[in-house]
Design an enzyme around this catalytic site. Structure first.
Site, PDB file in Angstrom:
ATOM      1  N   HIS A  27      -2.602  -2.185  -9.647  1.00  0.00           N
ATOM      2  CA  HIS A  27      -3.701  -1.575  -8.729  1.00  0.00           C
ATOM      3  C   HIS A  27      -4.843  -2.337  -8.632  1.00  0.00           C
ATOM      4  O   HIS A  27      -5.340  -2.871  -9.731  1.00  0.00           O
ATOM      5  CB  HIS A  27      -4.020  -0.091  -9.449  1.00  0.00           C
ATOM      6  CG  HIS A  27      -4.456   0.635  -8.334  1.00  0.00           C
ATOM      7  ND1 HIS A  27      -5.870   0.683  -8.100  1.00  0.00           N
ATOM      8  CD2 HIS A  27      -3.826   1.749  -7.586  1.00  0.00           C
ATOM      9  CE1 HIS A  27      -6.048   1.513  -7.103  1.00  0.00           C
ATOM     10  NE2 HIS A  27      -4.983   2.293  -6.589  1.00  0.00           N
TER      11      HIS A  27
ATOM     12  N   HIS B 164       0.579  -1.155   0.016  1.00  0.00           N
ATOM     13  CA  HIS B 164      -0.196  -0.036  -0.056  1.00  0.00           C
ATOM     14  C   HIS B 164       0.796   1.223  -0.035  1.00  0.00           C
ATOM     15  O   HIS B 164       1.521   1.523  -0.820  1.00  0.00           O
ATOM     16  CB  HIS B 164      -0.954   0.001   1.140  1.00  0.00           C
ATOM     17  CG  HIS B 164      -1.841   1.058   1.255  1.00  0.00           C
ATOM     18  ND1 HIS B 164      -2.459   1.817   0.259  1.00  0.00           N
ATOM     19  CD2 HIS B 164      -2.859   1.337   2.310  1.00  0.00           C
ATOM     20  CE1 HIS B 164      -3.542   2.685   0.558  1.00  0.00           C
ATOM     21  NE2 HIS B 164      -3.963   2.308   1.858  1.00  0.00           N
TER      22      HIS B 164
ATOM     23  N   ASP C  62       2.650   5.259  -6.837  1.00  0.00           N
ATOM     24  CA  ASP C  62       4.127   5.209  -6.210  1.00  0.00           C
ATOM     25  C   ASP C  62       5.166   5.252  -6.996  1.00  0.00           C
ATOM     26  O   ASP C  62       6.068   5.210  -6.549  1.00  0.00           O
ATOM     27  CB  ASP C  62       4.050   3.862  -5.164  1.00  0.00           C
ATOM     28  CG  ASP C  62       2.831   4.207  -4.004  1.00  0.00           C
ATOM     29  OD1 ASP C  62       1.874   3.503  -4.017  1.00  0.00           O
ATOM     30  OD2 ASP C  62       2.870   5.407  -3.231  1.00  0.00           O
TER      31      ASP C  62
HETATM   32  C1  SDX Z   1      -1.567   2.092  -3.399  1.00  0.00           C
HETATM   33  O1  SDX Z   1      -6.111   1.085  -3.581  1.00  0.00           O
HETATM   34  C2  SDX Z   1      -5.758   2.245  -3.483  1.00  0.00           C
HETATM   35  O2  SDX Z   1      -6.544   2.903  -3.666  1.00  0.00           O
HETATM   36  C3  SDX Z   1      -4.433   2.307  -3.078  1.00  0.00           C
HETATM   37  C4  SDX Z   1      -3.740   3.493  -3.647  1.00  0.00           C
HETATM   38  C5  SDX Z   1      -4.157   4.673  -2.598  1.00  0.00           C
HETATM   39  O3  SDX Z   1      -4.147   5.670  -3.296  1.00  0.00           O
HETATM   40  O4  SDX Z   1      -4.614   4.429  -1.693  1.00  0.00           O
HETATM   41  O5  SDX Z   1      -3.940   3.713  -4.925  1.00  0.00           O
HETATM   42  C6  SDX Z   1      -2.117   3.692  -3.103  1.00  0.00           C
HETATM   43  O6  SDX Z   1      -1.629   1.312  -2.585  1.00  0.00           O
HETATM   44  C7  SDX Z   1      -1.106   1.907  -4.711  1.00  0.00           C
HETATM   45  C8  SDX Z   1      -0.510   0.438  -4.737  1.00  0.00           C
HETATM   46  C9  SDX Z   1       1.041   0.308  -4.345  1.00  0.00           C
HETATM   47  N1  SDX Z   1       1.445  -0.803  -4.280  1.00  0.00           N
HETATM   48  C10 SDX Z   1       2.213  -1.228  -5.126  1.00  0.00           C
HETATM   49  O7  SDX Z   1       2.877  -0.646  -6.191  1.00  0.00           O
HETATM   50  C11 SDX Z   1       2.883  -2.663  -4.797  1.00  0.00           C
HETATM   51  C12 SDX Z   1       2.858  -3.371  -6.151  1.00  0.00           C
HETATM   52  N2  SDX Z   1       1.526  -3.800  -6.545  1.00  0.00           N
HETATM   53  C13 SDX Z   1       0.977  -4.902  -6.208  1.00  0.00           C
HETATM   54  O8  SDX Z   1       1.009  -5.787  -5.083  1.00  0.00           O
HETATM   55  C14 SDX Z   1      -0.416  -5.392  -6.674  1.00  0.00           C
HETATM   56  O9  SDX Z   1      -0.532  -4.464  -7.905  1.00  0.00           O
HETATM   57  C15 SDX Z   1      -1.460  -4.459  -5.703  1.00  0.00           C
HETATM   58  C16 SDX Z   1      -1.411  -5.025  -4.393  1.00  0.00           C
HETATM   59  C17 SDX Z   1      -1.576  -2.892  -5.895  1.00  0.00           C
HETATM   60  C18 SDX Z   1      -2.748  -4.734  -6.271  1.00  0.00           C
HETATM   61  O10 SDX Z   1      -3.068  -6.118  -6.290  1.00  0.00           O
HETATM   62  P1  SDX Z   1      -4.441  -7.042  -6.528  1.00  0.00           P
HETATM   63  O11 SDX Z   1      -5.442  -6.160  -6.952  1.00  0.00           O
HETATM   64  O12 SDX Z   1      -4.580  -7.892  -5.408  1.00  0.00           O
HETATM   65  O13 SDX Z   1      -3.900  -7.900  -7.740  1.00  0.00           O
HETATM   66  P2  SDX Z   1      -3.142  -9.339  -7.502  1.00  0.00           P
HETATM   67  O14 SDX Z   1      -2.293  -9.305  -6.464  1.00  0.00           O
HETATM   68  O15 SDX Z   1      -4.192 -10.068  -7.474  1.00  0.00           O
HETATM   69  O16 SDX Z   1      -2.561  -9.523  -8.912  1.00  0.00           O
HETATM   70  C19 SDX Z   1      -3.250  -9.947 -10.161  1.00  0.00           C
HETATM   71  C20 SDX Z   1      -2.106 -10.397 -10.919  1.00  0.00           C
HETATM   72  C21 SDX Z   1      -1.228 -11.540 -10.116  1.00  0.00           C
HETATM   73  O17 SDX Z   1      -0.789 -12.507 -11.113  1.00  0.00           O
HETATM   74  P3  SDX Z   1      -1.461 -13.740 -11.370  1.00  0.00           P
HETATM   75  O18 SDX Z   1      -1.581 -14.638 -10.080  1.00  0.00           O
HETATM   76  O19 SDX Z   1      -2.616 -13.459 -12.241  1.00  0.00           O
HETATM   77  O20 SDX Z   1      -0.197 -14.561 -12.139  1.00  0.00           O
HETATM   78  O21 SDX Z   1      -0.965  -9.623 -11.321  1.00  0.00           O
HETATM   79  C22 SDX Z   1       0.051  -9.740 -10.600  1.00  0.00           C
HETATM   80  C23 SDX Z   1       0.209 -10.696  -9.621  1.00  0.00           C
HETATM   81  O22 SDX Z   1       1.118 -11.438  -9.431  1.00  0.00           O
HETATM   82  N3  SDX Z   1       0.652  -8.343 -10.126  1.00  0.00           N
HETATM   83  C24 SDX Z   1       1.993  -8.136 -10.330  1.00  0.00           C
HETATM   84  C25 SDX Z   1       2.012  -6.727  -9.615  1.00  0.00           C
HETATM   85  N4  SDX Z   1       0.718  -6.407  -9.367  1.00  0.00           N
HETATM   86  C26 SDX Z   1      -0.105  -7.571  -9.571  1.00  0.00           C
HETATM   87  N5  SDX Z   1       3.015  -9.096 -10.786  1.00  0.00           N
HETATM   88  C27 SDX Z   1       4.217  -8.184 -10.888  1.00  0.00           C
HETATM   89  N6  SDX Z   1       4.236  -6.855 -10.330  1.00  0.00           N
HETATM   90  C28 SDX Z   1       3.216  -6.263  -9.768  1.00  0.00           C
HETATM   91  N7  SDX Z   1       3.387  -5.138  -9.254  1.00  0.00           N
END
Ligand code: SDX
Length: 427
Positions: A306, A267, A362
């Protein structure tokens, strides 16, 4: 056609008509679906709330597919270009932009409440010098509430507004004072002549000069970053603010809870994780190998992806532009080239395209904070500072929502039942 959903339970052959409102059904309307009269009734199962609306809100609108973000209906692009963070905070909390008199009064209120009770400094001085700034912020915010016991009167609008002002005003002082103590520097006190972002920079970086001189370009870039981070509907930390607040805890404790949720690397901790990632990559020639590691499941591309945006995060686009304005003053952050190349390669790679993974808020923000000489460990604090306005606006909306009550989800029990206690000698 009626706005209802007809559900047929094939276990019993019975059908049920459930009302549809705003393209949702009330989960509690499913409880009538039973096999036996004594059954609890049907629930929905939605771990991480992937498809569950927890509230009605008129504060922030996001269209994840189109990459749209609006605060109280105003596009984020217009606010970033024309507004200030304090004006935006007023908008989030009150629902409309302030007129001049309202804005002047609001700015004066915030300016006049930046000073911290000197006894709180004993807590700030008590942390180890290397205590993480988020641990410091969370603890200091919770402690701040102990100086204002009247904050428990959360249904008194006048008292509530006073706490809202105090939290928004004092969070920059808490952040600045904790930073100064962590580097062994005397506190730099608030300067009422400065803007909100300017005062924060003053409390972070003023040395022995009689008055801190703010760079207008850096002050504006920070104000834009604060605007972009102010709210984002029901994200993890805002949902935490609403859940903690639903027990009628005071706003300081609720903000401390929300900040704790923000601390996580998935997050608000992602901005710090992005810089660690860019440093680990080290050079643009190492990007392909790093991308392959991510695709092999060995970690995530921090700052990408996201839960809601399945398109480019509109905030990332604005921050990327603001970064160039900052680098005009500070000189280019060498990590920018790696970030730009990483984005380019990722957006051409089917793994990321298929999963609709784009840069989020981010991905570029840390590059600006670094150029402002803000230490990496403080990047999530930089997210928390403006987000308190969103948390407080959402908390206040929750308190005034007749649909809301204390949050208490259900569960699907999968454990053992009706076992007898086994004496220790027989285990
Ligand atoms: C913020 O919610 C908000 O509004 C948050 C925010 C705010 O203003 O409050 O916008 C701020 O928190 C932004 C997000 C910052 N976090 C990151 O940048 C960390 C990296 N991102 C991920 O951890 C992820 O994208 C999330 C946590 C942000 C979202 O995760 P989801 O929606 O639960 O998606 P998921 O984990 O189920 O991913 C779906 C697929 C998966 O692959 P498969 O299982 O289908 O093979 O996408 C992949 C994930 O492994 N994936 C990524 C990835 N994010 C998702 N693979 C590589 N790198 C990534 N960053």
């Amino acid at each position: 056609m009626p706005d209802t959903l007809t559900i047929k339970d094939n276990r019993t052959g019975k059908t049920y008509d459930v009302k549809i409102t705003d393209d949702t059904i009330k989960a509690t309307d499913l409880r009538q679906i039973k096999v036996h009269d004594e059954d609890f009734g049907m629930m929905t199962y939605d771990p991480a709330f992937m498809n569950t609306a927890s509230c009605r809100s008129s504060i922030t609108f996001i269209d994840g597919d189109k990459g749209i973000l609006e605060y109280r209906g105003i596009p984020i692009e217009q606010l970033a270009e024309k507004s200030t963070y304090l004006e935006t905070a007023y908008l989030l909390l009150n629902g409309t932009l302030p007129n001049k008199a309202q804005l002047d009064e609001w700015k004066n209120e915030i300016t006049m409440h930046t000073i911290l009770n000197v006894n709180l400094q004993a807590l700030i001085d008590s942390f180890r010098y290397d205590a993480h700034p988020m641990g410091r912020l969370i603890s200091t915010m919770a402690a701040l509430g102990t100086f204002y016991p009247e904050a428990k009167n959360i249904f008194d609008p006048v008292c509530r507004q006073k706490q809202i002002v105090r939290i928004i005003a004092k969070i920059i002082t808490i952040a600045g004072f904790n930073y100064r103590r962590s580097i062994g520097m005397p506190y730099s006190y608030p300067d009422n002549d400065l803007s909100y972002p300017g005062n924060f920079l003053n409390m972070m970086f003023k040395m022995t000069e009689s008055k801190y001189k703010v760079s207008p370009a850096l002050e504006r870039a920070l104000d834009i970053l604060f605007i972009l981070h102010a709210d984002h509907e029901q994200n993890c930390s805002t949902s935490t603010m609403r859940v903690v607040g639903s027990s009628q805890a005071d706003p300081y404790s609720s903000v401390a809870g929300a900040a704790t949720a923000l601390y996580g690397p998935l997050h608000g901790g992602a901005n710090e994780a992005v810089i660690h990632m860019l440093n680990e990559i080290g050079s643009t020639r190492n990007i392909p190998a790093y991308i392959e590691k991510v695709k092999a499941g060995e970690g995530k591309l921090m700052g990408f992806g996201h839960r809601v945006y399945k398109n480019y995060d509109p905030r990332a686009r604005i921050i990327k532009r603001a970064a160039y304005d900052v680098f005009e003053v500070t000189g280019k952050n060498p990590l920018l080239d790696i970030a730009l190349e990483l984005e380019k390669i990722a957006l051409e790679d089917d793994y990321f395209v298929k999963r609709k993974l784009y840069p989020n808020v981010d991905f570029y923000s840390g590059l600006i904070y670094q150029a402002l000489d803000i230490p990496m460990e403080m990047f999530t604090v930089m997210f928390a500072i403006p987000r308190v306005s969103g948390w407080l606006a959402q908390w206040q909306e929750m308190l005034n929502d007749p649909d809301q009550k204390i949050s208490r989800p259900r569960q699907i029990y999968t454990g053992a039942r009706k076992l007898d206690y086994v004496p220790i000698g027989k285990r």
